[in-house]
Design a protein around this motif. Structure first.
Motif, short mmCIF file in Angstrom:
data_model
loop_
_atom_site.label_atom_id
_atom_site.label_comp_id
_atom_site.label_asym_id
_atom_site.label_seq_id
_atom_site.Cartn_x
_atom_site.Cartn_y
_atom_site.Cartn_z
N THR A 168 0.82 -1.25 -0.11
CA THR A 168 -0.02 -0.07 0.01
C THR A 168 0.92 1.44 0.05
OG1 THR A 168 -1.77 -1.24 1.10
CG2 THR A 168 -1.89 1.33 1.14
N VAL A 169 2.03 1.32 0.92
CA VAL A 169 2.88 2.57 0.87
C VAL A 169 3.58 2.73 -0.43
CG1 VAL A 169 4.77 3.28 1.84
CG2 VAL A 169 3.11 2.30 3.33
N LEU A 170 4.09 1.33 -0.81
CA LEU A 170 4.78 1.62 -2.03
C LEU A 170 4.24 1.93 -3.50
CD1 LEU A 170 7.09 -1.55 -1.99
CD2 LEU A 170 7.77 0.52 -1.41
N GLU A 171 2.67 1.62 -3.52
CA GLU A 171 1.88 2.18 -4.64
C GLU A 171 1.76 3.62 -4.49
OE1 GLU A 171 -1.70 -0.23 -4.05
OE2 GLU A 171 -1.07 -1.96 -4.99
N GLN A 172 2.22 4.36 -3.42
CA GLN A 172 1.67 5.76 -3.19
C GLN A 172 3.28 6.66 -3.65
OE1 GLN A 172 -0.96 6.87 -0.03
NE2 GLN A 172 -0.61 4.64 0.73
N ILE A 173 4.19 6.04 -3.88
CA ILE A 173 5.48 6.50 -3.74
C ILE A 173 5.83 6.68 -5.17
CG2 ILE A 173 7.87 6.57 -3.18
CD1 ILE A 173 7.00 5.14 -0.76
N ARG A 174 6.36 7.93 -5.45
CA ARG A 174 6.95 8.43 -6.85
C ARG A 174 7.82 7.30 -7.39
NH1 ARG A 174 5.49 12.60 -9.61
NH2 ARG A 174 5.01 13.68 -7.86
N LYS A 175 8.97 6.93 -6.46
CA LYS A 175 10.02 6.22 -6.74
C LYS A 175 10.34 5.26 -5.72
CE LYS A 175 12.70 10.18 -8.80
NZ LYS A 175 13.88 11.01 -8.87
N PRO A 176 9.42 4.05 -5.92
CA PRO A 176 9.42 3.16 -4.76
C PRO A 176 10.52 2.29 -4.67
CG PRO A 176 7.97 2.37 -6.69
CD PRO A 176 8.39 3.85 -6.77
N GLU A 177 11.60 2.32 -5.83
CA GLU A 177 12.65 1.31 -5.89
C GLU A 177 13.59 2.07 -4.83
OE1 GLU A 177 12.83 4.45 -9.13
OE2 GLU A 177 11.42 2.67 -8.58
N LYS A 178 13.78 3.60 -4.85
CA LYS A 178 14.54 4.23 -3.89
C LYS A 178 14.32 4.15 -2.79
CE LYS A 178 16.30 9.17 -3.17
NZ LYS A 178 16.37 10.26 -3.87
N PHE A 179 12.93 4.03 -2.15
CA PHE A 179 12.40 3.86 -1.02
C PHE A 179 12.89 2.60 -0.39
CE2 PHE A 179 9.20 2.53 1.95
CZ PHE A 179 8.79 3.68 2.94
N LEU A 180 12.83 1.54 -1.33
CA LEU A 180 12.97 0.23 -0.84
C LEU A 180 14.56 0.13 -0.56
CD1 LEU A 180 10.74 -2.44 -2.71
CD2 LEU A 180 10.75 -1.83 -0.24
N ALA A 181 15.27 0.57 -1.39
CA ALA A 181 16.61 0.68 -1.49
C ALA A 181 17.20 1.09 0.02
CB ALA A 181 17.44 1.43 -2.56
N LYS A 182 16.73 2.09 0.53
CA LYS A 182 16.67 2.78 1.92
C LYS A 182 16.60 1.77 2.89
CE LYS A 182 18.80 5.99 2.71
NZ LYS A 182 20.07 6.05 3.14
N VAL A 183 15.52 0.97 2.83
CA VAL A 183 14.98 0.12 3.83
C VAL A 183 15.88 -0.91 3.80
CG1 VAL A 183 12.99 -1.54 4.51
CG2 VAL A 183 12.54 0.83 3.49
N TYR A 184 16.29 -1.42 2.58
CA TYR A 184 17.29 -2.73 2.50
C TYR A 184 18.56 -2.25 3.15
CZ TYR A 184 13.74 -5.12 -0.21
OH TYR A 184 12.59 -5.41 -0.56
N GLU A 185 19.08 -1.03 2.92
CA GLU A 185 20.35 -0.55 3.43
C GLU A 185 20.31 -0.55 4.75
OE1 GLU A 185 23.10 3.70 3.54
OE2 GLU A 185 21.48 3.18 1.82
N LEU A 186 19.36 -0.03 5.41
CA LEU A 186 19.07 0.12 6.87
C LEU A 186 19.01 -1.48 7.76
CD1 LEU A 186 16.93 3.19 7.29
CD2 LEU A 186 19.53 3.26 7.48
N TYR A 187 18.35 -2.21 6.64
CA TYR A 187 18.26 -3.43 7.40
C TYR A 187 19.84 -4.17 7.41
CZ TYR A 187 17.06 -8.60 7.83
OH TYR A 187 16.77 -9.62 8.27
N LYS A 188 20.61 -4.13 6.47
CA LYS A 188 21.96 -4.33 6.64
C LYS A 188 22.82 -3.91 7.45
CE LYS A 188 21.48 -6.15 1.57
NZ LYS A 188 21.93 -6.12 0.15
#
Length: 558
Positions: A168-188
Motif C-alpha cells: 500500500t505504501v509503495l503504490e503511493q510513492i513516486r520512486k518506490p525502488e529508491k524507498f526500498l533501497a533505503k529500507v534494505y540498506e538500513l536492514y543490512k
C-alpha cells in the motif's frame, strides 16, 4: 522480541489458555503489577470471566480471518477499574498479541499510570506518522497518524499484514525502488540513522527519519518517523521564487546596489556592484571598507574617509543625494559614481540596515597601476604570484566556510622540463611557461585563481566546486591540454604535467596546509608514472614526509 518491551502502549502476549506469557513495561505500569512479567499469570487476575469468554470467542474468530478490535473493561492489581481499547492478533507461534490503548481509569490512578497515559497520548497524537519494527523489519506498532498519512485500509490494519501494508505504501510513492533501497540498506546496517524526503504520486512530500533502538549493544529494532512537509516545501518554493525574482531584478539593473545590516555588516552586492568593485562581497570591518574596496573622493586621489562613506552615512540615518565618489576596482579600472541611499526600517521603526545605489557617470577606464600589478603578479607570465595567490586563497576559504562550499587547490609541476632548458636554453623554457599560462587560462574559469608558484610549478584554486570529482575532472583536462597543446611544441621531450589535489575542508583549513598537501599529492602522481593527477589521501604520508615538503616550500619562498 526485545523491542516488545519498548512499545509505547501496554501489550500482552497470551498462551491459548490466556495465561500471560509476556507483559511489557507499559502493561505492568498500567495494571500496577510488576509480577505480570513473570510467566503463567492468568489474565483473569485483571478482568472478569465475561471478558475472558469474549476474548476466547474472538480468538476463534481471528483464526477465521476476522480480528478483534473493541473496548473492554479490566482492573488493576488492587481492583481499580480500567477501560481500554483492545486489539487482538494471532502470532505465528499460535500465541496471541493483545495491544491495549486509550485506557481510562479512576482518578486514583498511580503517577506511573498517568505518565503512561501521557506517553500514549503523545504517541497517538504525534503530528508525525510513527512506525516501530523489530530487528527483522517486521511491523510491531504504529500510531494513528501513520495510518492516516499512508491511507492504510481498515482490513489491512486489523490483519496487521506487513506485506500488504508495505505494498500500500509503495503504490503511493513516486520512486518506490529508491524507498526500498533505503529500507534494505538500513536492514543490512542496523546501526545507521537516516534522514531524507519521500515524494508521493499525489504530490505530497514526507520527511522520513529512521533511527535504531538499542539496549547497551543489543539491537532491538527501528523507529520510522514520517512528517508531511508538503505545505512547508510549497512555502519554501514560493519564497525561493520570490527571492529569484527579486535577485533577477537586482542583478539586471544597471546601477550597483550595496547594502548592509543594522550591525554594519555588508549583506548585498548585485552584479553591477561586483563589476564596479571587481570583486565579490567580502566581510571586512566597517572602518576598513574604504581601504579594502578602494573608495576615493571625487578627485580619484584622496582616500574616502570612513565617516564620508555614503553607506556609513546612510546607516547613521542621513539621506544621501547624488554624492560623487570614485571606486578603483580590483582590475585597476576607475569608476566615477553618483551615489544615493538611505537607512531601511521595518514596520515597527527598527533599523534594518542601509542601502545605496551606485550610478556610473564616467565610462572612462584608467590603466592598471604597474607597481600594484608587479607586487602581486609574476613578471614573466602575468599570473598571480605567491603573495596574491595566498591572499586570494585565504579569502576563498573564508567565503567557502561562510557558504559551506568546497575549494580545491591544484599543484601542477611540469615533467621533464629541465630537458627543455638543457636542450633549447632558458629563453625557450621561459616562452614555454608563458604558453602554459595561456593554455591554463583558456581551460579555467574566470573565477578560478591561477598562480605561478616558482620555476615550472603552478598553483590553481578552484572555488565553488560541488564535489571532489569536479576537481579531478579539471586536473585531467589540464593534463590532456599540456600533452596535446604544449608537448608537441617541444619535440620528443616527453613534456607532461603531474598534478596534486587537496580540498577544503577535508584536507586542510588554511592556505598553507592545502598548498602543502597538494604538493605532496603531486609527488605521488610523479611516483605513479607522471602525466597524471593524484588526490591527497589522509594517512598516506608520514608526519616527517609532510614536514619535509613543508620545509621545501619554505625554502622556495625564501
Amino acid at each position: 522480541m526485545e523491542l516488545f518491551n519498548h512499545l509505547p502502549c501496554p501489550a500482552l502476549i497470551l498462551h491459548e489458555d490466556f495465561t500471560i506469557y509476556r507483559a511489557n513495561t507499559a502493561a505492568c505500569t498500567l495494571f500496577d503489577n510488576p509480577e505480570m512479567e513473570e510467566k503463567n499469570i492468568d489474565l483473569a487476575a485483571h478482568c472478569n470471566q465475561a471478558v475472558i469468554k469474549e476474548l476466547h470467542e474472538a480468538l476463534s474468530t481471528l483464526k477465521n480471518g476476522t480480528p478483534l478490535k473493541k473496548t473492554i473493561k479490566m482492573h488493576s492489581s488492587d481492583g481499580k477499574p480500567i477501560t481500554v481499547g483492545s486489539s487482538l492478533t494471532i502470532l505465528p507461534d499460535s500465541k496471541a498479541l493483545l495491544l491495549l490503548t486509550e485506557h481510562d481509569r479512576e482518578q486514583s490512578c498511580t503517577p506511573g499510570c498517568h505518565k503512561l497515559r501521557i506517553l500514549e497520548e503523545q504517541y497517538q497524537n504525534n503530528p508525525a506518522g510513527i512506525l516501530l519494527v523489530n530487528d527483522k523489519m517486521e511491523m510491531i506498532s504504529y500510531n494513528r497518524k501513520f495510518l492516516q498519512m499512508w491511507n492504510i485500509p481498515e482490513s489491512i490494519q486489523q490483519n496487521r499484514d506487513e506485506n500488504k501494508s508495505l505494498q500500500t505504501v509503495l503504490e503511493q510513492i513516486r520512486k518506490p525502488e529508491k524507498f526500498l533501497a533505503k529500507v534494505y540498506e538500513l536492514y543490512k546496517n542496523p546501526e545507521q540513522k537516516s534522514r531524507d524526503e519521500v515524494e508521493l504520486k499525489d504530490g505530497r512530500i514526507f520527511y522520513r527519519h529512521s533511527f535504531p533502538v538499542y539496549t547497551e549493544h543489543i539491537y532491538h529494532g527501528r523507529v520510522w518517523y514520517f512528517l508531511d512537509i508538503t505545505s512547508l516545501k510549497a512555502a519554501q518554493r514560493k519564497i525561493v521564487r520570490q527571492q529569484k525574482f527579486q535577485r533577477a531584478i537586482l542583478e539586471h539593473i544597471q546601477d550597483g546596489i550595496v547594502a548592509c545590516n543594522s550591525r554594519g555588516q555588508l549583506s548585498m552586492f548585485n552584479r553591477a556592484s561586483r563589476e564596479i568593485h571587481g570583486c565579490d562581497l567580502v566581510q571586512v570591518p566597517q572602518e576598513e571598507w574604504s581601504q579594502y574596496y578602494h573608495l576615493f573622493t571625487a578627485d580619484g586621489v584622496t582616500p574616502l574617509k570612513s565617516d564620508r562613506n555614503p553607506l556609513v552615512r546612510a546607516l547613521r540615518g542621513e539621506e544621501i543625494h547624488n554624492q560623487e565618489m570614485v571606486i578603483k576596482s580590483r582590475n585597476g579600472d576607475a569608476r566615477e559614481l553618483r551615489t544615493n541611499g538611505q537607512a531601511m526600517y521595518d514596520n515597527e521603526g527598527n533599523k534594518l540596515g542601509a542601502v545605496i545605489s551606485l550610478h556610473d557617470i564616467t565610462d572612462l577606464n584608467k590603466a592598471k597601476k604597474k607597481l600594484h600589478h608587479l607586487a602581486y603578479h609574476d613578471e614573466l607570465t602575468g599570473l598571480a604570484n605567491r603573495r596574491l595567490f595566498h591572499d586570494l586563497l585565504k579569502q576563498n576559504i573564508r567565503r567557502a566556510r561562510r557558504n559551506m562550499e568546497k575549494t580545491a587547490v591544484l599543484f601542477l609541476d611540469l615533467d621533464n622540463f629541465k630537458q627543455i632548458n638543457d636542450q633549447h636554453g632558458h629563453e625557450a623554457g621561459d616562452q614555454l611557461l608563458v604558453q602554459l599560462a595561456a593554455i591554463l587560462r583558456l581551460h579555467l574559469r574566470d573565477s578560478d585563481i591561477l598562480c605561478r608558484w616558482g620555476g615550472d610549478e603552478f598553483l590553481i584554486a578552484l572555488q565553488e566546486i560541488s564535489s571532489n570529482q569536479m576537481a579531478c575532472k579539471v586536473a585531467k583536462k589540464i593534463c590532456r591540454a599540456v600533452e596535446n597543446e604544449l608537448a608537441g611544441l617541444c619535440g620528443e621531450s616527453g613534456l607532461s604535467a603531474s598534478i596534486g589535489i587537496a580540498l577544503y575542508p577535508e584536507h586542510g583549513q588554511s592556505p598553507d596546509m592545502l598548498i602543502r598537501r597538494a604538493d605532496m599529492a603531486m609527488y605521488m602522481a610523479k611516483d605513479q608514472g607522471k602525466n597524471q593527477f593524484s588526490l591527497f589521501l589522509k594517512n598516506t604520508f608520514a608526519p616527517e614526509q609532510e614536514n619535509k615538503v613543508s620545509e621545501q616550500n619554505n625554502n622556495l619562498s625564501r
